[in-house]
Every structure is written in C-alpha cells, then in structure tokens.
Write a protein that holds these residues in place. Structure first.
Motif, short mmCIF file in Angstrom:
data_model
loop_
_atom_site.label_atom_id
_atom_site.label_comp_id
_atom_site.label_asym_id
_atom_site.label_seq_id
_atom_site.Cartn_x
_atom_site.Cartn_y
_atom_site.Cartn_z
N SER A 184 -85.11 -83.58 63.74
CA SER A 184 -85.30 -85.03 63.67
C SER A 184 -86.51 -85.39 62.81
N ALA A 185 -87.55 -84.57 62.86
CA ALA A 185 -88.72 -84.82 62.02
C ALA A 185 -88.38 -84.67 60.54
N ILE A 186 -87.56 -83.69 60.22
CA ILE A 186 -87.15 -83.48 58.83
C ILE A 186 -86.28 -84.65 58.35
N VAL A 187 -85.38 -85.11 59.21
CA VAL A 187 -84.53 -86.25 58.84
C VAL A 187 -85.37 -87.50 58.63
N MET A 188 -86.33 -87.75 59.51
CA MET A 188 -87.19 -88.93 59.35
C MET A 188 -88.02 -88.83 58.09
#
Length: 44
Positions: free
Chosen positions: A4-8
């Motif tokens: 999720s951090a990479i997507v954000m």
C-alpha cells in the motif's frame, strides 16, 4: 515497504508529474514561453 505504501507513492508521483506536465502544456498553449523567448533584451 508494504504494497500500500508503494501504491500511494506511485499515485503521488503521478499526481506531481501530471500537474507539472499540465502546467507546461498550458504555458506552451497560451504562448507564454514563446513570448518570453522573443522579447529577450540584451545589452551590447
């Protein structure tokens, strides 16, 4: 990093680069860049 951090991070980068691209195309479309290039004054 979590997924999720990479997507954000990718979404934030797309927003930043997309806004920069829109600003540049807007300046080119309205002629602000061309006018400045032609009206350069040089003291010689």
């Amino acid at each position: 990093m979590s997924a999720s951090a990479i997507v954000m991070m990718l979404v934030a980068m797309l927003i930043i680069w997309g806004g920069l691209a829109l600003a540049v195309t807007s300046l080119i479309r309205h002629g602000a860049v061309e006018d400045r290039a032609e009206n350069v004054r040089r003291d010689r």
